[in-house]
Scaffold this motif. Structure first.
Motif, PDB file in Angstrom:
ATOM      1  N   LYS A   7      71.216  46.974   3.852  1.00 32.56           N
ATOM      2  CA  LYS A   7      71.780  46.013   4.783  1.00 32.56           C
ATOM      3  C   LYS A   7      71.053  46.127   6.112  1.00 32.56           C
ATOM      4  CE  LYS A   7      75.751  47.950   4.388  1.00 32.56           C
ATOM      5  NZ  LYS A   7      77.149  48.369   4.452  1.00 32.56           N
ATOM      6  N   SER A   8      70.200  45.168   6.384  1.00 36.41           N
ATOM      7  CA  SER A   8      69.523  45.145   7.678  1.00 36.41           C
ATOM      8  C   SER A   8      69.857  43.841   8.384  1.00 36.41           C
ATOM      9  CB  SER A   8      68.013  45.306   7.501  1.00 36.41           C
ATOM     10  OG  SER A   8      67.491  44.270   6.695  1.00 36.41           O
ATOM     11  N   LEU A   9      69.962  43.928   9.697  1.00 38.01           N
ATOM     12  CA  LEU A   9      70.440  42.818  10.501  1.00 38.01           C
ATOM     13  C   LEU A   9      69.565  42.639  11.723  1.00 38.01           C
ATOM     14  CD1 LEU A   9      72.689  40.759  11.401  1.00 38.01           C
ATOM     15  CD2 LEU A   9      73.870  42.734  12.401  1.00 38.01           C
ATOM     16  N   LEU A  10      69.090  41.413  11.932  1.00 40.43           N
ATOM     17  CA  LEU A  10      68.468  41.027  13.186  1.00 40.43           C
ATOM     18  C   LEU A  10      69.521  40.237  13.938  1.00 40.43           C
ATOM     19  CD1 LEU A  10      66.141  40.771  15.170  1.00 40.43           C
ATOM     20  CD2 LEU A  10      65.344  38.777  13.872  1.00 40.43           C
ATOM     21  N   LEU A  11      69.958  40.766  15.062  1.00 37.43           N
ATOM     22  CA  LEU A  11      71.033  40.188  15.859  1.00 37.43           C
ATOM     23  C   LEU A  11      70.457  39.646  17.149  1.00 37.43           C
ATOM     24  CD1 LEU A  11      74.022  39.770  16.661  1.00 37.43           C
ATOM     25  CD2 LEU A  11      74.077  42.180  17.303  1.00 37.43           C
ATOM     26  N   CYS A  12      70.634  38.348  17.386  1.00 38.81           N
ATOM     27  CA  CYS A  12      70.095  37.718  18.584  1.00 38.81           C
ATOM     28  C   CYS A  12      71.219  37.059  19.367  1.00 38.81           C
ATOM     29  CB  CYS A  12      69.028  36.697  18.214  1.00 38.81           C
ATOM     30  SG  CYS A  12      68.233  35.957  19.657  1.00 38.81           S
ATOM     31  N   ASP A  13      71.468  37.566  20.558  1.00 31.31           N
ATOM     32  CA  ASP A  13      72.469  36.977  21.450  1.00 31.31           C
ATOM     33  C   ASP A  13      72.065  37.287  22.876  1.00 31.31           C
ATOM     34  OD1 ASP A  13      74.904  36.293  22.889  1.00 31.31           O
ATOM     35  OD2 ASP A  13      75.918  36.363  20.949  1.00 31.31           O
ATOM     36  N   ASP A  14      72.093  36.280  23.730  1.00 30.72           N
ATOM     37  CA  ASP A  14      71.703  36.500  25.122  1.00 30.72           C
ATOM     38  C   ASP A  14      72.818  37.130  25.950  1.00 30.72           C
ATOM     39  OD1 ASP A  14      73.252  34.213  25.097  1.00 30.72           O
ATOM     40  OD2 ASP A  14      71.918  33.044  26.382  1.00 30.72           O
ATOM     41  N   GLU A  15      74.004  37.286  25.373  1.00 36.48           N
ATOM     42  CA  GLU A  15      75.073  38.044  26.018  1.00 36.48           C
ATOM     43  C   GLU A  15      74.838  39.516  25.658  1.00 36.48           C
ATOM     44  OE1 GLU A  15      79.130  36.529  25.584  1.00 36.48           O
ATOM     45  OE2 GLU A  15      78.248  34.676  24.817  1.00 36.48           O
ATOM     46  N   THR A  16      74.159  40.218  26.539  1.00 33.17           N
ATOM     47  CA  THR A  16      73.696  41.580  26.260  1.00 33.17           C
ATOM     48  C   THR A  16      74.821  42.517  25.848  1.00 33.17           C
ATOM     49  OG1 THR A  16      71.933  41.217  27.855  1.00 33.17           O
ATOM     50  CG2 THR A  16      72.346  43.490  27.192  1.00 33.17           C
ATOM     51  N   ASP A  17      75.933  42.497  26.571  1.00 38.57           N
ATOM     52  CA  ASP A  17      77.043  43.398  26.246  1.00 38.57           C
ATOM     53  C   ASP A  17      77.596  43.122  24.854  1.00 38.57           C
ATOM     54  OD1 ASP A  17      76.780  44.626  28.706  1.00 38.57           O
ATOM     55  OD2 ASP A  17      78.438  43.523  29.643  1.00 38.57           O
ATOM     56  N   LEU A  18      77.769  41.838  24.528  1.00 40.83           N
ATOM     57  CA  LEU A  18      78.269  41.484  23.202  1.00 40.83           C
ATOM     58  C   LEU A  18      77.294  41.917  22.124  1.00 40.83           C
ATOM     59  CD1 LEU A  18      80.284  40.085  21.300  1.00 40.83           C
ATOM     60  CD2 LEU A  18      79.037  37.949  21.731  1.00 40.83           C
ATOM     61  N   ALA A  19      76.009  41.665  22.351  1.00 39.57           N
ATOM     62  CA  ALA A  19      74.991  42.054  21.367  1.00 39.57           C
ATOM     63  C   ALA A  19      75.032  43.562  21.131  1.00 39.57           C
ATOM     64  CB  ALA A  19      73.607  41.615  21.835  1.00 39.57           C
ATOM     65  N   GLU A  20      75.143  44.330  22.186  1.00 38.11           N
ATOM     66  CA  GLU A  20      75.198  45.795  22.052  1.00 38.11           C
ATOM     67  C   GLU A  20      76.448  46.233  21.299  1.00 38.11           C
ATOM     68  OE1 GLU A  20      72.874  48.057  22.741  1.00 38.11           O
ATOM     69  OE2 GLU A  20      71.529  46.480  23.462  1.00 38.11           O
ATOM     70  N   GLU A  21      77.602  45.641  21.631  1.00 43.59           N
ATOM     71  CA  GLU A  21      78.849  45.995  20.950  1.00 43.59           C
ATOM     72  C   GLU A  21      78.789  45.653  19.462  1.00 43.59           C
ATOM     73  OE1 GLU A  21      82.326  44.386  22.867  1.00 43.59           O
ATOM     74  OE2 GLU A  21      81.630  45.070  24.834  1.00 43.59           O
TER      75      GLU A  21
END
Length: 130
Positions: A7-21
């Protein structure tokens, strides 16, 4: 049963805190996670062959529309194309649907990461069984 799936995931979100969480949650749930805060960075990684099992992106990114990132992912050769695409957004407009966005999963923020992770794992398992 789904634990055997890589299971590998590329996560892209410009809301840095949300992306980190979200990245932290998925990593703790056994996913190998790569986080990008711009669509351009995620697009570059995909084109260069990162080949994640899943691409998760916000629909509205600061530098591009998430649907463009999904289209790029869907156009890649099968060997490096993500098997699963997920859009998470706080800004759904009108008739937007997973079908017209060309994604497997479309969820409105705020999301329940545990439920989303289970749905993603189930879909990956199902795609492997086909």
């Amino acid at each position: 049963m789904t634990e055997a799936i890589r299971k590998s995931l590329l996560l892209c979100d410009d809301e840095t805190d949300l992306a980190e969480e979200l990245g932290e949650f998925f990593a703790e749930s056994g996913w190998v996670v790569r986080i990008c805060n711009t669509g351009g960075e995620a697009e570059r990684l995909l084109v260069e062959g990162l080949a994640p099992d899943c691409l998760m992106t916000d629909l509205r990114l600061g530098d591009m529309d998430g649907s463009r990132l999904v289209a790029t992912a869907r156009s890649l050769p099968a060997a490096i194309r993500p098997r699963l695409t997920v859009v998470i957004t706080g800004n759904i407009l009108g008739s937007a649907s997973k079908e017209n966005l060309g994604v497997d999963i479309l969820r409105l923020k705020p999301i329940d990461p545990a439920m989303l992770a289970q749905e993603m794992e189930d879909m990956l398992f199902s795609k492997m069984s086909d």
